[in-house]
Write a protein that holds these residues in place. Structure first.
Motif, PDB file in Angstrom:
ATOM      1  N   LYS A   5      24.020  -8.046  -9.984  1.00 50.02           N
ATOM      2  CA  LYS A   5      24.371  -8.341 -11.372  1.00 50.02           C
ATOM      3  C   LYS A   5      25.482  -7.704 -12.199  1.00 50.02           C
ATOM      4  O   LYS A   5      26.130  -8.033 -12.604  1.00 50.02           O
ATOM      5  CB  LYS A   5      22.942  -8.775 -12.012  1.00 50.02           C
ATOM      6  CG  LYS A   5      23.409  -9.816 -13.249  1.00 50.02           C
ATOM      7  CD  LYS A   5      22.198 -10.114 -13.713  1.00 50.02           C
ATOM      8  CE  LYS A   5      22.665 -10.892 -15.088  1.00 50.02           C
ATOM      9  NZ  LYS A   5      20.992 -11.287 -15.888  1.00 50.02           N
ATOM     10  N   GLU A   6      24.795  -6.299 -11.992  1.00 48.08           N
ATOM     11  CA  GLU A   6      25.814  -5.288 -12.649  1.00 48.08           C
ATOM     12  C   GLU A   6      27.065  -5.173 -11.922  1.00 48.08           C
ATOM     13  O   GLU A   6      28.121  -5.275 -12.750  1.00 48.08           O
ATOM     14  CB  GLU A   6      25.016  -4.028 -12.577  1.00 48.08           C
ATOM     15  CG  GLU A   6      23.665  -4.063 -13.585  1.00 48.08           C
ATOM     16  CD  GLU A   6      23.220  -2.450 -13.533  1.00 48.08           C
ATOM     17  OE1 GLU A   6      23.596  -1.665 -12.827  1.00 48.08           O
ATOM     18  OE2 GLU A   6      22.147  -2.472 -13.948  1.00 48.08           O
ATOM     19  N   ALA A   7      27.295  -5.427 -10.782  1.00 49.46           N
ATOM     20  CA  ALA A   7      28.542  -5.262 -10.216  1.00 49.46           C
ATOM     21  C   ALA A   7      29.391  -6.551 -10.539  1.00 49.46           C
ATOM     22  O   ALA A   7      30.525  -6.387 -10.763  1.00 49.46           O
ATOM     23  CB  ALA A   7      28.343  -5.257  -8.713  1.00 49.46           C
ATOM     24  N   ARG A   8      28.593  -7.706 -10.393  1.00 48.35           N
ATOM     25  CA  ARG A   8      29.344  -8.882 -10.945  1.00 48.35           C
ATOM     26  C   ARG A   8      30.126  -9.022 -12.572  1.00 48.35           C
ATOM     27  O   ARG A   8      30.995  -9.272 -12.539  1.00 48.35           O
ATOM     28  CB  ARG A   8      28.460 -10.047 -10.645  1.00 48.35           C
ATOM     29  CG  ARG A   8      29.032 -11.440 -10.419  1.00 48.35           C
ATOM     30  CD  ARG A   8      28.320 -12.410  -9.720  1.00 48.35           C
ATOM     31  NE  ARG A   8      26.931 -12.658 -10.319  1.00 48.35           N
ATOM     32  CZ  ARG A   8      25.758 -11.979  -9.725  1.00 48.35           C
ATOM     33  NH1 ARG A   8      25.689 -11.893  -8.502  1.00 48.35           N
ATOM     34  NH2 ARG A   8      24.475 -12.530 -10.391  1.00 48.35           N
ATOM     35  N   GLU A   9      28.941  -8.308 -13.261  1.00 47.83           N
ATOM     36  CA  GLU A   9      29.451  -8.118 -14.688  1.00 47.83           C
ATOM     37  C   GLU A   9      30.610  -7.296 -14.757  1.00 47.83           C
ATOM     38  O   GLU A   9      31.610  -7.434 -15.479  1.00 47.83           O
ATOM     39  CB  GLU A   9      28.262  -7.837 -15.639  1.00 47.83           C
ATOM     40  CG  GLU A   9      27.243  -9.003 -15.550  1.00 47.83           C
ATOM     41  CD  GLU A   9      26.295  -8.534 -16.305  1.00 47.83           C
ATOM     42  OE1 GLU A   9      26.194  -7.551 -17.157  1.00 47.83           O
ATOM     43  OE2 GLU A   9      24.975  -9.467 -16.778  1.00 47.83           O
ATOM     44  N   ARG A  10      30.592  -6.276 -14.143  1.00 50.64           N
ATOM     45  CA  ARG A  10      31.917  -5.125 -14.093  1.00 50.64           C
ATOM     46  C   ARG A  10      32.994  -5.612 -13.657  1.00 50.64           C
ATOM     47  O   ARG A  10      34.102  -5.704 -14.241  1.00 50.64           O
ATOM     48  CB  ARG A  10      31.135  -3.846 -13.492  1.00 50.64           C
ATOM     49  CG  ARG A  10      30.359  -3.001 -14.084  1.00 50.64           C
ATOM     50  CD  ARG A  10      30.317  -1.764 -13.434  1.00 50.64           C
ATOM     51  NE  ARG A  10      29.928  -1.693 -12.080  1.00 50.64           N
ATOM     52  CZ  ARG A  10      28.779  -1.753 -11.665  1.00 50.64           C
ATOM     53  NH1 ARG A  10      27.621  -1.627 -12.305  1.00 50.64           N
ATOM     54  NH2 ARG A  10      28.743  -1.836 -10.419  1.00 50.64           N
ATOM     55  N   ARG A  11      32.871  -6.652 -12.516  1.00 50.86           N
ATOM     56  CA  ARG A  11      34.000  -7.269 -11.956  1.00 50.86           C
ATOM     57  C   ARG A  11      34.551  -8.231 -12.889  1.00 50.86           C
ATOM     58  O   ARG A  11      35.721  -8.014 -13.066  1.00 50.86           O
ATOM     59  CB  ARG A  11      33.678  -7.726 -10.663  1.00 50.86           C
ATOM     60  CG  ARG A  11      34.824  -8.234  -9.794  1.00 50.86           C
ATOM     61  CD  ARG A  11      34.029  -8.810  -8.463  1.00 50.86           C
ATOM     62  NE  ARG A  11      32.830  -9.217  -8.329  1.00 50.86           N
ATOM     63  CZ  ARG A  11      32.069  -9.078  -7.454  1.00 50.86           C
ATOM     64  NH1 ARG A  11      32.244  -7.956  -6.790  1.00 50.86           N
ATOM     65  NH2 ARG A  11      31.068  -9.787  -7.759  1.00 50.86           N
ATOM     66  N   PHE A  12      33.806  -8.902 -13.645  1.00 50.71           N
ATOM     67  CA  PHE A  12      34.120  -9.897 -14.610  1.00 50.71           C
ATOM     68  C   PHE A  12      35.021  -9.158 -15.599  1.00 50.71           C
ATOM     69  O   PHE A  12      36.021  -9.733 -16.080  1.00 50.71           O
ATOM     70  CB  PHE A  12      33.007 -10.805 -14.965  1.00 50.71           C
ATOM     71  CG  PHE A  12      33.470 -11.706 -16.105  1.00 50.71           C
ATOM     72  CD1 PHE A  12      34.334 -12.761 -16.067  1.00 50.71           C
ATOM     73  CD2 PHE A  12      33.242 -11.428 -17.359  1.00 50.71           C
ATOM     74  CE1 PHE A  12      34.716 -13.619 -17.025  1.00 50.71           C
ATOM     75  CE2 PHE A  12      33.581 -12.164 -18.592  1.00 50.71           C
ATOM     76  CZ  PHE A  12      34.505 -13.289 -18.176  1.00 50.71           C
ATOM     77  N   ILE A  13      33.990  -8.378 -16.292  1.00 47.45           N
ATOM     78  CA  ILE A  13      34.826  -7.497 -17.383  1.00 47.45           C
ATOM     79  C   ILE A  13      36.211  -6.958 -16.965  1.00 47.45           C
ATOM     80  O   ILE A  13      37.112  -6.915 -17.939  1.00 47.45           O
ATOM     81  CB  ILE A  13      33.971  -6.504 -17.879  1.00 47.45           C
ATOM     82  CG1 ILE A  13      32.734  -7.006 -18.590  1.00 47.45           C
ATOM     83  CG2 ILE A  13      34.738  -5.520 -18.765  1.00 47.45           C
ATOM     84  CD1 ILE A  13      31.727  -6.195 -19.085  1.00 47.45           C
ATOM     85  N   SER A  14      36.467  -6.560 -15.765  1.00 51.18           N
ATOM     86  CA  SER A  14      37.809  -6.067 -15.167  1.00 51.18           C
ATOM     87  C   SER A  14      38.777  -7.063 -15.262  1.00 51.18           C
ATOM     88  O   SER A  14      39.784  -7.025 -15.847  1.00 51.18           O
ATOM     89  CB  SER A  14      37.569  -5.351 -13.906  1.00 51.18           C
ATOM     90  OG  SER A  14      38.768  -5.059 -13.472  1.00 51.18           O
ATOM     91  N   VAL A  49      35.688 -18.614 -14.687  1.00 55.95           N
ATOM     92  CA  VAL A  49      35.739 -17.589 -13.490  1.00 55.95           C
ATOM     93  C   VAL A  49      34.454 -16.917 -13.466  1.00 55.95           C
ATOM     94  O   VAL A  49      33.985 -16.704 -12.182  1.00 55.95           O
ATOM     95  CB  VAL A  49      36.872 -16.542 -14.191  1.00 55.95           C
ATOM     96  CG1 VAL A  49      36.855 -15.353 -13.545  1.00 55.95           C
ATOM     97  CG2 VAL A  49      38.235 -17.077 -14.182  1.00 55.95           C
ATOM     98  N   PHE A  50      33.784 -16.636 -14.523  1.00 60.73           N
ATOM     99  CA  PHE A  50      32.512 -15.835 -14.367  1.00 60.73           C
ATOM    100  C   PHE A  50      31.408 -16.610 -13.393  1.00 60.73           C
ATOM    101  O   PHE A  50      30.771 -16.002 -12.723  1.00 60.73           O
ATOM    102  CB  PHE A  50      32.012 -15.569 -15.932  1.00 60.73           C
ATOM    103  CG  PHE A  50      30.495 -15.015 -15.542  1.00 60.73           C
ATOM    104  CD1 PHE A  50      30.640 -13.365 -15.596  1.00 60.73           C
ATOM    105  CD2 PHE A  50      29.343 -15.394 -15.910  1.00 60.73           C
ATOM    106  CE1 PHE A  50      29.437 -12.933 -15.587  1.00 60.73           C
ATOM    107  CE2 PHE A  50      28.357 -14.963 -15.750  1.00 60.73           C
ATOM    108  CZ  PHE A  50      28.132 -13.315 -15.556  1.00 60.73           C
ATOM    109  N   LYS A  51      31.467 -17.787 -13.732  1.00 56.52           N
ATOM    110  CA  LYS A  51      30.410 -18.981 -12.812  1.00 56.52           C
ATOM    111  C   LYS A  51      31.000 -18.696 -11.433  1.00 56.52           C
ATOM    112  O   LYS A  51      30.055 -18.788 -10.612  1.00 56.52           O
ATOM    113  CB  LYS A  51      30.611 -20.125 -13.402  1.00 56.52           C
ATOM    114  CG  LYS A  51      29.890 -20.254 -14.702  1.00 56.52           C
ATOM    115  CD  LYS A  51      29.954 -21.763 -15.202  1.00 56.52           C
ATOM    116  CE  LYS A  51      29.183 -21.950 -16.484  1.00 56.52           C
ATOM    117  NZ  LYS A  51      29.434 -23.374 -16.987  1.00 56.52           N
ATOM    118  N   GLY A  52      32.535 -18.780 -11.241  1.00 59.09           N
ATOM    119  CA  GLY A  52      32.920 -18.891  -9.878  1.00 59.09           C
ATOM    120  C   GLY A  52      32.759 -17.692  -9.094  1.00 59.09           C
ATOM    121  O   GLY A  52      32.715 -17.468  -7.810  1.00 59.09           O
TER     122      GLY A  52
END
Length: 70
Positions: A5-14, A49-52
């Protein structure tokens, strides 16, 4: 919070930081410079994008036969 989850959030923020201004400018132009609408649509785009991000990873793993090992 788990690591995935943390990795997904970092990827989205980027992704968000890299593309938000360009997406907003495009949407603003396409909406005839309707600022409130452009802001709403830009937000909707990045929510999608976040959901995807998670759905894309699952589809990739299914197609590649990876099964979540990467």
């Amino acid at each position: 919070m788990n690591q995935a989850k943390e990795a997904r959030e970092r990827r989205f923020i980027s992704i968000y930081r890299k593309h938000v201004d360009e997406v907003y400018q495009y949407v603003l132009l396409r909406t005839g410079f309707d600022v409130p609408l452009a802001k709403d649509l830009t937000q909707d785009i990045f929510l999608d994008v976040f959901k995807g991000l998670w759905g894309f990873k699952r589809i990739y793993q299914t197609i590649s036969g990876n099964g979540g090992t990467k």
